[in-house]
Design an enzyme around this catalytic site. Structure first.
Site, PDB file in Angstrom:
ATOM      1  N   ASP A 143     -28.944  35.668 -36.320  1.00 51.02           N
ATOM      2  CA  ASP A 143     -29.194  37.044 -36.760  1.00 51.02           C
ATOM      3  C   ASP A 143     -27.863  37.699 -37.160  1.00 51.02           C
ATOM      4  O   ASP A 143     -27.426  38.655 -36.541  1.00 51.02           O
ATOM      5  CB  ASP A 143     -29.860  37.780 -35.579  1.00 51.02           C
ATOM      6  CG  ASP A 143     -30.366  39.154 -35.926  1.00 51.02           C
ATOM      7  OD1 ASP A 143     -30.228  39.563 -37.093  1.00 51.02           O
ATOM      8  OD2 ASP A 143     -30.887  39.817 -35.019  1.00 51.02           O
ATOM      9  N   LYS A 167     -26.950  39.242 -39.956  1.00 49.14           N
ATOM     10  CA  LYS A 167     -27.024  40.502 -40.730  1.00 49.14           C
ATOM     11  C   LYS A 167     -25.827  40.662 -41.661  1.00 49.14           C
ATOM     12  O   LYS A 167     -25.082  41.639 -41.598  1.00 49.14           O
ATOM     13  CB  LYS A 167     -27.128  41.722 -39.814  1.00 49.14           C
ATOM     14  CG  LYS A 167     -28.399  41.749 -38.978  1.00 49.14           C
ATOM     15  CD  LYS A 167     -28.549  43.095 -38.267  1.00 49.14           C
ATOM     16  CE  LYS A 167     -29.813  43.174 -37.463  1.00 49.14           C
ATOM     17  NZ  LYS A 167     -29.809  42.362 -36.248  1.00 49.14           N
ATOM     18  N   ASP A 175     -22.021  42.141 -46.977  1.00 46.37           N
ATOM     19  CA  ASP A 175     -20.845  42.326 -47.837  1.00 46.37           C
ATOM     20  C   ASP A 175     -21.108  41.748 -49.231  1.00 46.37           C
ATOM     21  O   ASP A 175     -22.214  41.285 -49.523  1.00 46.37           O
ATOM     22  CB  ASP A 175     -19.636  41.668 -47.156  1.00 46.37           C
ATOM     23  CG  ASP A 175     -18.341  42.411 -47.435  1.00 46.37           C
ATOM     24  OD1 ASP A 175     -18.147  42.857 -48.585  1.00 46.37           O
ATOM     25  OD2 ASP A 175     -17.522  42.545 -46.508  1.00 46.37           O
TER      26      ASP A 175
HETATM   27  P1  BMP Z   1     -34.906  43.189 -27.652  1.00 46.67           P
HETATM   28  O1  BMP Z   1     -36.333  42.603 -27.718  1.00 46.67           O
HETATM   29  O2  BMP Z   1     -34.176  42.775 -26.406  1.00 46.67           O
HETATM   30  O3  BMP Z   1     -34.873  44.666 -27.914  1.00 46.67           O
HETATM   31  O4  BMP Z   1     -34.081  42.475 -28.820  1.00 46.67           O
HETATM   32  C1  BMP Z   1     -34.360  42.679 -30.178  1.00 46.67           C
HETATM   33  C2  BMP Z   1     -33.514  41.780 -31.038  1.00 46.67           C
HETATM   34  O5  BMP Z   1     -33.883  41.937 -32.394  1.00 46.67           O
HETATM   35  C3  BMP Z   1     -32.017  42.035 -30.977  1.00 46.67           C
HETATM   36  O6  BMP Z   1     -31.371  40.780 -31.046  1.00 46.67           O
HETATM   37  C4  BMP Z   1     -31.693  42.842 -32.210  1.00 46.67           C
HETATM   38  O7  BMP Z   1     -30.415  42.564 -32.717  1.00 46.67           O
HETATM   39  C5  BMP Z   1     -32.754  42.355 -33.184  1.00 46.67           C
HETATM   40  N1  BMP Z   1     -33.219  43.358 -34.166  1.00 46.67           N
HETATM   41  C6  BMP Z   1     -33.870  44.528 -33.766  1.00 46.67           C
HETATM   42  O8  BMP Z   1     -34.045  44.779 -32.583  1.00 46.67           O
HETATM   43  N2  BMP Z   1     -34.318  45.398 -34.747  1.00 46.67           N
HETATM   44  C7  BMP Z   1     -34.153  45.168 -36.070  1.00 46.67           C
HETATM   45  O9  BMP Z   1     -34.602  45.964 -36.872  1.00 46.67           O
HETATM   46  C8  BMP Z   1     -33.514  43.983 -36.463  1.00 46.67           C
HETATM   47  C9  BMP Z   1     -33.053  43.082 -35.504  1.00 46.67           C
HETATM   48  O10 BMP Z   1     -32.464  41.966 -35.882  1.00 46.67           O
END
Ligand code: BMP
Length: 263
Positions: free
Chosen positions: A91, A93, A96
């Site tokens: 992930d 992201k 650039d």
């Molecule tokens: P969690 O279920 O613990 O909140 O984790 C969510 C994961 O998804 C994290 O790794 C975060 O970087 C990623 N993420 C997100 O939560 N929302 C987005 O819109 C995009 C993501 O990549």
């Protein structure tokens, strides 16, 4: 409208190797669960990945948060990938210009393109970001997701921005295999298909105090037509039994998918 097609039936909609492999894997392993494993040590990461491995189709990483990242981590990650049959999504992201992301993807300490089946990028810089990543990833059989929406409160990725992300994906169908979004973004059409993965999924809480917003697997898969639930702390958070929680989310995600097919 959510897709009524089975994951396996959608394989033929994609030329991209990673997308085809992922849809086949979901079909035969019967799981649309991706684990977002945001822990900061190798030991914790590998232990949790080993416990959750049997229940997931995709392991989502943020390798730059590991305090002890090294090449051995990648070797062990690949072993778990083979042992449990899951794919890997870094992930990263990217955000650039094409020339910079090309290096960020293939070089540096992490060499993401060598081990991550899928990675993602913000469409913000324009088509060059996809072209740059594609130069590296396509020959390796990798796939890219565009962040068309975000799960966090106040996200600016809405409306015209989200629509522009879809148009960008359409221009690069060989490499862009889908979106990070909260819902299916295109209407059902036999000619085009994208895999939608949704983060911000939780069964027990609705926020995390830092802007994250949680919805249920049922809401995401059945009502919003997404294809993959991305779950992090809901599975490995404090006091959680990783295998039990992974199974619980796997079951909830799959049940919602079966209901979608039957509806
Ligand atoms: P969690 O279920 O613990 O909140 O984790 C969510 C994961 O998804 C994290 O790794 C975060 O970087 C990623 N993420 C997100 O939560 N929302 C987005 O819109 C995009 C993501 O990549």
């Amino acid at each position: 409208m959510a897709s009524k097609k089975k994951y396996g039936e959608r394989v033929e909609n994609f030329s991209n190797k990673a997308a085809r492999e992922l849809l086949s894997l979901i079909e035969h392993k019967k799981t649309n669960l991706s684990l977002a494993l945001d822990v900061t040590t190798k030991r914790e990461f590998l232990e949790i990945a080993d416990k959750a491995g049997p229940y997931i189709c995709l392991l989502k990483t943020h390798v730059d948060i590991l305090v002890d990242f090294d090449q051995d981590f990648i070797e062990q990650l690949k072993e778990l990938r083979t042992k449990h049959e899951f794919m890997i999504f870094e992930d990263r992201k990217f955000a650039d210009i094409g020339n910079t992301v090309k290096h960020q993807y293939s070089k540096g300490i992490y060499k993401i393109s060598e081990w991550a089946d899928i990675t993602n990028a913000h469409p913000l810089p324009g088509d060059g970001i996809v072209s740059g990543l594609k130069e590296v990833g396509l020959v390796l059989g990798r796939g890219l997701l565009l962040l068309a929406e975000m799960s966090s409160k106040g996200s600016l990725a809405t409306g015209a921005y989200t629509e522009a992300a879809v148009e960008m994906a359409r221009r690069h169908k060989d490499f862009v295999v889908g979106f990070i979004a909260g819902r299916k973004l295109i209407s059902d059409d036999d000619k085009e298909d994208f895999i939608v993965m949704s983060p911000g999924v939780g069964l027990d809480v609705s926020t995390d105090g830092l802007g994250q917003q949680y919805r249920t697997p049922r809401n995401v898969i059945l009502e919003s037509g997404s294809d993959i639930i991305i779950v992090g702390r809901g599975i490995y958070g404090s006091d959680k039994d990783v295998a039990v929680e992974a199974q619980r989310y796997r079951d909830a995600g799959w049940k919602a998918y079966l209901e979608r097919l039957a509806n």
